[in-house]
Design an enzyme around this catalytic site. Structure first.
Site, PDB file in Angstrom:
ATOM      1  N   ASN A  11     -15.406  51.243 -66.314  1.00 25.89           N
ATOM      2  CA  ASN A  11     -15.764  50.666 -67.615  1.00 25.89           C
ATOM      3  C   ASN A  11     -16.308  49.266 -67.380  1.00 25.89           C
ATOM      4  O   ASN A  11     -15.547  48.348 -67.067  1.00 25.89           O
ATOM      5  CB  ASN A  11     -14.519  50.617 -68.521  1.00 25.89           C
ATOM      6  N   TRP A  12     -17.610  49.128 -67.535  1.00 33.96           N
ATOM      7  CA  TRP A  12     -18.222  47.825 -67.251  1.00 33.96           C
ATOM      8  C   TRP A  12     -18.062  46.823 -68.393  1.00 33.96           C
ATOM      9  O   TRP A  12     -18.482  45.672 -68.267  1.00 33.96           O
ATOM     10  CB  TRP A  12     -19.715  48.018 -66.942  1.00 33.96           C
ATOM     11  N   LYS A  13     -17.516  47.265 -69.512  1.00 25.60           N
ATOM     12  CA  LYS A  13     -17.360  46.383 -70.676  1.00 25.60           C
ATOM     13  C   LYS A  13     -18.706  45.700 -70.976  1.00 25.60           C
ATOM     14  O   LYS A  13     -19.737  46.332 -70.832  1.00 25.60           O
ATOM     15  CB  LYS A  13     -16.246  45.365 -70.445  1.00 25.60           C
ATOM     16  N   HIS A  98     -10.836  52.631 -76.913  1.00 31.45           N
ATOM     17  CA  HIS A  98     -10.446  51.644 -75.897  1.00 31.45           C
ATOM     18  C   HIS A  98      -9.681  50.513 -76.595  1.00 31.45           C
ATOM     19  O   HIS A  98     -10.001  50.147 -77.730  1.00 31.45           O
ATOM     20  CB  HIS A  98     -11.683  51.100 -75.181  1.00 31.45           C
ATOM     21  N   GLU A 100      -9.754  47.409 -76.384  1.00 31.61           N
ATOM     22  CA  GLU A 100     -10.557  46.279 -76.877  1.00 31.61           C
ATOM     23  C   GLU A 100     -11.231  46.631 -78.195  1.00 31.61           C
ATOM     24  O   GLU A 100     -11.445  45.766 -79.041  1.00 31.61           O
ATOM     25  CB  GLU A 100     -11.554  45.840 -75.793  1.00 31.61           C
ATOM     26  N   GLU A 170      -3.670  53.619 -71.161  1.00 30.98           N
ATOM     27  CA  GLU A 170      -4.006  52.248 -70.779  1.00 30.98           C
ATOM     28  C   GLU A 170      -3.099  51.285 -71.535  1.00 30.98           C
ATOM     29  O   GLU A 170      -3.402  50.903 -72.680  1.00 30.98           O
ATOM     30  CB  GLU A 170      -5.461  51.947 -71.150  1.00 30.98           C
ATOM     31  N   GLY A 176      -6.899  43.959 -67.702  1.00 33.81           N
ATOM     32  CA  GLY A 176      -7.499  42.673 -67.360  1.00 33.81           C
ATOM     33  C   GLY A 176      -6.496  41.576 -67.043  1.00 33.81           C
ATOM     34  O   GLY A 176      -6.854  40.402 -67.011  1.00 33.81           O
ATOM     35  N   SER A 213      -5.601  47.189 -64.818  1.00 33.64           N
ATOM     36  CA  SER A 213      -5.492  46.428 -63.575  1.00 33.64           C
ATOM     37  C   SER A 213      -5.374  47.300 -62.326  1.00 33.64           C
ATOM     38  O   SER A 213      -4.635  46.968 -61.394  1.00 33.64           O
ATOM     39  CB  SER A 213      -4.337  45.427 -63.657  1.00 33.64           C
ATOM     40  N   GLY A 234     -11.737  48.602 -65.140  1.00 34.21           N
ATOM     41  CA  GLY A 234     -12.671  47.606 -65.648  1.00 34.21           C
ATOM     42  C   GLY A 234     -13.113  46.657 -64.546  1.00 34.21           C
ATOM     43  O   GLY A 234     -14.034  46.942 -63.784  1.00 34.21           O
ATOM     44  N   GLY A 235     -12.396  45.530 -64.417  1.00 36.12           N
ATOM     45  CA  GLY A 235     -12.785  44.465 -63.493  1.00 36.12           C
ATOM     46  C   GLY A 235     -13.137  44.929 -62.080  1.00 36.12           C
ATOM     47  O   GLY A 235     -14.158  44.518 -61.516  1.00 36.12           O
TER      48      GLY A 235
END
Ligand code: PEP
Length: 266
Positions: A11-13, A98, A100, A170, A176, A213, A234-235
């Protein structure tokens, strides 16, 4: 039913426009050969779906998805993007719910259910995310929250639809933050989700990914748990070399139960 895959979802956000997405593909593809029973999923920003799909079209193990969609196919929804639009750009998947989207943009359980149903009726695979906040966890409400979030999707779908759904657990407090759920804790919630599906007569083995994470240092241990069918990251998916490394480490660690099936439509 086709063979089920181990899924690595990136997930590149809100990172990487079209030219950066193309540059990522150029770097990443030579670092990972396609592997039997392994699917690599990418969720770039909507404007980069076309560029990334085009750049990765030589790879049958790669599938591109949207990070968010509207449930209506078109109309007066300024800023919205519909499922037919992302499909035309090359998406075959979409994230739904998600954290976010839920917590920063106020997405409700009802909207998550509508998006999931719309994705299925338009022929793309929804990757539906559920997870509790830190306050909910500290208040002992994790189970209640997961059951509620899942419940709205269960209500909206028919039992047969579930053969085309993928879930991700999640925990919001892990996204994150550098603090992942322990493999045992994650496995326990995955079991709870599977029991809840079973209680609602969903017999198919819906893949359940863990996200929050995940890194190249913890992916192996997470994936040794048979309850965890893959990871949503993500990150640690943003650098081509690091993502390739994580995918390889995770793939080596995974013991695959027999009878897995591929949840993605062609
Ligand atoms: C995510 O965005 O779904 C996620 C899990 O992020 P991170 O890996 O950075 O925690």
């Amino acid at each position: 039913m086709a063979e089920r895959s181990l899924i690595f979802a990136a997930n590149w956000k809100m990172n990487y426009g079209p030219s950066e997405a193309r540059a990522f593909a150029q770097k990443f593809l030579p670092l990972t050969a396609p592997a039997e029973g392994r699917n690599l999923w990418f969720f770039p920003p909507a404007v980069s779906i076309g560029a990334l799909s085009e750049s990765m079209k030589s790879r049958s193990d790669v599938t591109i998805g949207a990070q968010n969609v509207h449930w209506e196919p078109k109309g007066p929804f300024t800023g919205g993007i519909s499922i037919p639009m992302v499909k035309e750009a090359g998406a075959r998947l979409t994230l739904v719910g998600h954290s976010e989207r839920r917590h920063m943009f106020g997405e409700t359980d009802d909207q998550v259910a509508k998006k999931t149903r719309a994705a299925l009726s338009s022929g793309i695979t929804p990757l539906v995310c559920v997870g509790e906040t830190l306050a909910e966890r500290d208040g002992g409400r994790t189970e209640q929250v997961i059951v509620r979030q899942l419940g709205s999707v269960l209500q909206a779908l028919k039992v047969d639809d579930w053969s085309r759904v993928v879930l991700a657990y999640e925990p919001v407090w892990a996204i994150g933050t550098g603090k992942n759920a322990s493999p045992d804790d994650a496995a326990q919630i995955h079991e709870l989700i599977r029991m809840e599906l079973g209680r609602n007569s969903v017999g198919v083995r819906v893949p359940i990914l863990y996200g929050g994470s995940v890194s190249k240092d913890n992916v192996a241990e997470l994936l040794t748990r048979p309850q965890i069918d893959g990871v949503l990251v993500g990150g640690a998916s943003l650098q081509a070399e690091g993502w390739a490394d994580l995918v390889e480490k995770g793939s080596k660690a995974k013991v695959r139960p027999s009878g897995w099936h591929d949840a993605v439509e062609g």
